[in-house]
Motif scaffolding. Structure first.
Motif, PDB file in Angstrom:
ATOM      1  N   ASP A 156      11.835   7.708   0.034  1.00 28.49           N
ATOM      2  CA  ASP A 156      10.333   7.084  -0.074  1.00 28.49           C
ATOM      3  C   ASP A 156      10.135   6.253   1.015  1.00 28.49           C
ATOM      4  O   ASP A 156       9.250   5.771   1.300  1.00 28.49           O
ATOM      5  CB  ASP A 156      10.313   6.343  -1.426  1.00 28.49           C
ATOM      6  N   ILE A 157      11.221   5.750   1.840  1.00 22.78           N
ATOM      7  CA  ILE A 157      11.209   4.636   2.575  1.00 22.78           C
ATOM      8  C   ILE A 157      10.247   5.427   3.890  1.00 22.78           C
ATOM      9  O   ILE A 157      10.332   6.392   4.583  1.00 22.78           O
ATOM     10  CB  ILE A 157      12.530   4.459   3.506  1.00 22.78           C
ATOM     11  N   THR A 158       9.142   4.629   4.335  1.00 24.54           N
ATOM     12  CA  THR A 158       8.283   4.895   5.472  1.00 24.54           C
ATOM     13  C   THR A 158       8.562   4.403   6.874  1.00 24.54           C
ATOM     14  O   THR A 158       8.367   4.879   7.696  1.00 24.54           O
ATOM     15  CB  THR A 158       6.828   4.655   4.965  1.00 24.54           C
ATOM     16  N   ASP A 159       9.201   3.285   6.487  1.00 19.49           N
ATOM     17  CA  ASP A 159       9.477   2.401   7.835  1.00 19.49           C
ATOM     18  C   ASP A 159      10.892   1.995   7.873  1.00 19.49           C
ATOM     19  O   ASP A 159      11.099   1.188   6.836  1.00 19.49           O
ATOM     20  CB  ASP A 159       8.483   1.475   8.281  1.00 19.49           C
ATOM     21  N   VAL A 160      11.756   2.014   8.866  1.00 20.48           N
ATOM     22  CA  VAL A 160      13.003   1.252   8.838  1.00 20.48           C
ATOM     23  C   VAL A 160      12.831   0.137   9.872  1.00 20.48           C
ATOM     24  O   VAL A 160      12.776   0.619  11.395  1.00 20.48           O
ATOM     25  CB  VAL A 160      14.309   1.997   9.046  1.00 20.48           C
ATOM     26  N   PHE A 161      13.019  -0.919   9.782  1.00 26.66           N
ATOM     27  CA  PHE A 161      12.738  -2.355  10.908  1.00 26.66           C
ATOM     28  C   PHE A 161      14.247  -2.765  11.100  1.00 26.66           C
ATOM     29  O   PHE A 161      14.797  -3.116  10.244  1.00 26.66           O
ATOM     30  CB  PHE A 161      11.904  -3.341  10.304  1.00 26.66           C
ATOM     31  N   LEU A 162      14.762  -2.555  12.183  1.00 28.90           N
ATOM     32  CA  LEU A 162      16.158  -3.122  12.679  1.00 28.90           C
ATOM     33  C   LEU A 162      16.250  -4.212  13.389  1.00 28.90           C
ATOM     34  O   LEU A 162      15.537  -4.251  14.509  1.00 28.90           O
ATOM     35  CB  LEU A 162      16.786  -1.884  13.152  1.00 28.90           C
ATOM     36  N   GLY A 203       0.701  -1.095   0.017  1.00 27.72           N
ATOM     37  CA  GLY A 203       0.032  -0.205   0.143  1.00 27.72           C
ATOM     38  C   GLY A 203       0.644   1.086   0.116  1.00 27.72           C
ATOM     39  O   GLY A 203       1.665   1.401  -0.754  1.00 27.72           O
ATOM     40  N   ASP A 204       0.544   2.210   1.005  1.00 33.48           N
ATOM     41  CA  ASP A 204       1.245   3.438   1.118  1.00 33.48           C
ATOM     42  C   ASP A 204       2.477   3.347   1.986  1.00 33.48           C
ATOM     43  O   ASP A 204       3.280   4.230   2.254  1.00 33.48           O
ATOM     44  CB  ASP A 204       0.559   4.473   1.568  1.00 33.48           C
ATOM     45  N   ARG A 205       3.040   2.020   2.532  1.00 36.47           N
ATOM     46  CA  ARG A 205       4.047   1.685   3.355  1.00 36.47           C
ATOM     47  C   ARG A 205       5.188   0.937   2.432  1.00 36.47           C
ATOM     48  O   ARG A 205       5.181  -0.033   1.617  1.00 36.47           O
ATOM     49  CB  ARG A 205       3.690   0.956   4.434  1.00 36.47           C
ATOM     50  N   LEU A 206       6.460   1.622   2.814  1.00 37.08           N
ATOM     51  CA  LEU A 206       7.729   1.012   1.925  1.00 37.08           C
ATOM     52  C   LEU A 206       8.580   0.651   3.079  1.00 37.08           C
ATOM     53  O   LEU A 206       9.239   1.828   3.773  1.00 37.08           O
ATOM     54  CB  LEU A 206       8.208   2.029   1.240  1.00 37.08           C
ATOM     55  N   THR A 207       8.647  -0.603   3.412  1.00 39.84           N
ATOM     56  CA  THR A 207       9.450  -0.967   4.747  1.00 39.84           C
ATOM     57  C   THR A 207      10.769  -1.447   4.298  1.00 39.84           C
ATOM     58  O   THR A 207      10.739  -2.687   3.865  1.00 39.84           O
ATOM     59  CB  THR A 207       8.574  -1.961   5.601  1.00 39.84           C
ATOM     60  N   LEU A 208      11.698  -0.998   4.845  1.00 34.85           N
ATOM     61  CA  LEU A 208      13.002  -1.309   4.861  1.00 34.85           C
ATOM     62  C   LEU A 208      13.686  -2.143   6.000  1.00 34.85           C
ATOM     63  O   LEU A 208      13.411  -1.823   7.129  1.00 34.85           O
ATOM     64  CB  LEU A 208      14.288  -0.556   4.453  1.00 34.85           C
ATOM     65  N   ILE A 209      13.828  -3.586   5.689  1.00 36.12           N
ATOM     66  CA  ILE A 209      14.387  -4.407   6.987  1.00 36.12           C
ATOM     67  C   ILE A 209      15.997  -4.267   6.947  1.00 36.12           C
ATOM     68  O   ILE A 209      16.596  -4.821   6.043  1.00 36.12           O
ATOM     69  CB  ILE A 209      13.709  -5.873   6.824  1.00 36.12           C
ATOM     70  N   ASN A 226      11.829  10.411   6.264  1.00 36.47           N
ATOM     71  CA  ASN A 226      10.436  10.294   6.320  1.00 36.47           C
ATOM     72  C   ASN A 226      10.136   8.953   6.898  1.00 36.47           C
ATOM     73  O   ASN A 226       8.929   8.853   6.879  1.00 36.47           O
ATOM     74  CB  ASN A 226      10.019  10.221   4.869  1.00 36.47           C
ATOM     75  N   ALA A 227      10.880   8.491   7.575  1.00 35.58           N
ATOM     76  CA  ALA A 227      10.622   7.132   8.231  1.00 35.58           C
ATOM     77  C   ALA A 227      10.666   6.881   9.587  1.00 35.58           C
ATOM     78  O   ALA A 227      11.352   7.708  10.592  1.00 35.58           O
ATOM     79  CB  ALA A 227      11.912   5.865   7.799  1.00 35.58           C
ATOM     80  N   LYS A 228       9.578   5.819  10.095  1.00 33.60           N
ATOM     81  CA  LYS A 228       9.843   5.709  11.482  1.00 33.60           C
ATOM     82  C   LYS A 228      10.628   4.442  11.586  1.00 33.60           C
ATOM     83  O   LYS A 228      10.871   3.737  10.768  1.00 33.60           O
ATOM     84  CB  LYS A 228       8.294   4.982  11.993  1.00 33.60           C
ATOM     85  N   PHE A 229      11.482   4.691  12.520  1.00 26.75           N
ATOM     86  CA  PHE A 229      12.563   3.478  12.741  1.00 26.75           C
ATOM     87  C   PHE A 229      12.069   2.445  13.966  1.00 26.75           C
ATOM     88  O   PHE A 229      11.688   3.121  15.025  1.00 26.75           O
ATOM     89  CB  PHE A 229      13.976   3.975  13.429  1.00 26.75           C
ATOM     90  N   TRP A 230      12.153   1.127  13.841  1.00 29.38           N
ATOM     91  CA  TRP A 230      11.421   0.261  14.705  1.00 29.38           C
ATOM     92  C   TRP A 230      12.550  -0.646  15.328  1.00 29.38           C
ATOM     93  O   TRP A 230      13.145  -1.209  14.876  1.00 29.38           O
ATOM     94  CB  TRP A 230      10.519  -0.527  13.826  1.00 29.38           C
TER      95      TRP A 230
END
Length: 281
Positions: A94-100, A51-57, A127-131
Motif C-alpha cells: 500500500d506504500i506509495t512513497d518511501v522517504f529515506l 489522500g491517496d498517498r501513503l508515505t513511509l519515513i 509500488n512506491a517511489k523512493f526519495w
C-alpha cells in the motif's frame, strides 16, 4: 491527513560511540548501558496517510542481513515493520512513497529485500517511489572510509536498479507533501521531514537528535562525520524548536517517542515527553 508511528524494531549501540567525547559518567544518567556498554536504541519510523498517498519515513534495518551482522547490534523485542503496518490495516504494497532521511543501514535496510529465490535483491515496496537527494546519494554510493560500513551496497543500489529512485527537487514539498530540512553534520545532506499536522509542527529528528540524552550541545555522536557542524546545526535547530514549540519525533530513543524543548539558563533543555497518540488521539 493522518500520521502514525511505526515501530520496526530495537537494537543496541555502543554508548561511547553514541556520545563521542562526553564521559560515560555523564551520558549514562539518561542512557544507561548494559554490561557490554551498549545502550537501547529504537528504529521508529513514521507513516503519513494523505489522500491517496501513503508515505513511509525510513524503514528500519530490514531482515536480509546475516545472523553475524545482526549479532553486532543485539536486536531485541518483537516489533517489526510488517506487524506495525498490519496493526493499522496496511500492507507494504500500500506504500506509495518511501522517504529515506539518509542511507545508513539502520534507516534504509528495510527498503530492500531478497527476491523470491534469494538470488538477488528487490525493493520491499513494489509500488512506491523512493526519495533521496542527489548529493547524499553520491556520498553513499562512493563512501568515505569512515562511513563505508554504514552504507551497504545491497541496501542502496537495488533502489536505483529498480527504476523507483527519485531525487527531491528544490521545493521538496512539491515532491513529498512536506518541508525538508537538510543537515550535513552527521552525513552529507541528511533530510529531516518538517510536517504540519493538526495545528502542530512535527520534525522527524533522524540522527540530528538521536535521543533525549543528546539535547545538550556537546553530546554529539562519534559517528558524525563533521561533529563541530552537528553542534552548530543542533544549536540553531533547538533554538528554533524551543521558540516555536515544535514536536520532535525521535527515531532512535527507545523510551521517548515525542518531546518538546524549552529555553533554560543552561541552554535548551527537555520540556515534556509524550507518546504520539497522547497528543493526537
Amino acid at each position: 491527513m493522518r500520521i502514525y508511528p511505526i515501530e520496526t524494531g530495537n537494537f543496541k549501540l555502543d554508548g561511547g560511540a553514541m556520545f563521542g567525547v562526553v564521559p560515560k559518567s555523564l551520558w549514562q544518567r539518561t542512557n544507561p548501558a548494559d554490561v557490554n556498554n551498549m545502550i537501547d536504541m529504537s528504529m521508529r519510523c513514521l507513516l503519513i496517510e494523505d489522500g491517496d498517498r501513503l508515505t513511509l519515513i525510513d524503514t528500519g534495518i530490514g531482515n536480509k542481513q546475516s545472523d553475524k551482522f545482526y549479532g553486532y547490534y543485539y536486536l531485541f523485542g518483537d516489533f517489526s515493520l510488517d506487524k506495525s503496518l498490519a496493526e493499522l490495516g496496511f500492507h507494504r504494497d500500500d506504500i506509495t512513497d518511501v522517504f529515506l532521511t539518509h542511507l545508513h543501514f539502520d534507516h534504509c535496510g528495510g527498503a530492500i529485500q531478497w527476491n523470491k529465490d534469494k538470488t538477488g535483491f528487490e525493493p520491499a515496496f513494489k509500488n512506491a517511489k523512493f526519495w533521496s537527494n542527489s548529493r547524499h546519494w553520491d556520498w553513499a554510493v562512493n563512501p568515505n572510509p569512515r562511513e563505508k560500513a554504514s552504507f551497504l551496497s545491497e541496501n542502496i543500489l537495488p533502489i536505483e536498479e529498480s527504476g523507483q529512485l527519485n531525487f527531491l527537487h528544490l521545493n521538496a514539498k512539491d515532491d513529498v507533501g512536506f518541508d525538508v530540512l537538510f543537515k550535513d553534520g552527521h552525513t552529507e545532506k541528511q533530510m529531516l521531514p518538517k510536517i504540519q499536522y493538526k495545528g502542530k509542527t512535527i520534525v522527524f529528528m533522524a540522527d540530528l537528535l538521536p535521543t533525549v540524552g543528546h539535547i545538550p550541545l556537546p553530546y554529539v555522536m562519534g559517528y558524525d562525520t563533521r561533529p563541530l557542524l552537528t553542534l552548530k546545526e543542533k544549536e540553531a535547530f533547538l533554538t528554533e524548536a524551543a521558540d516555536n514549540e515544535y514536536l520532535l519525533f525521535l527515531e532512535h530513543d527507545a523510551h521517548n517517542e515525542v518531546i518538546t524543548v524549552k529555553h533554560t539558563e543552561k541552554g535548551v533543555r527537555l520540556n515534556e515527553t509524550y507518546k504520539f497518540r497522547e497528543i493526537f488521539n
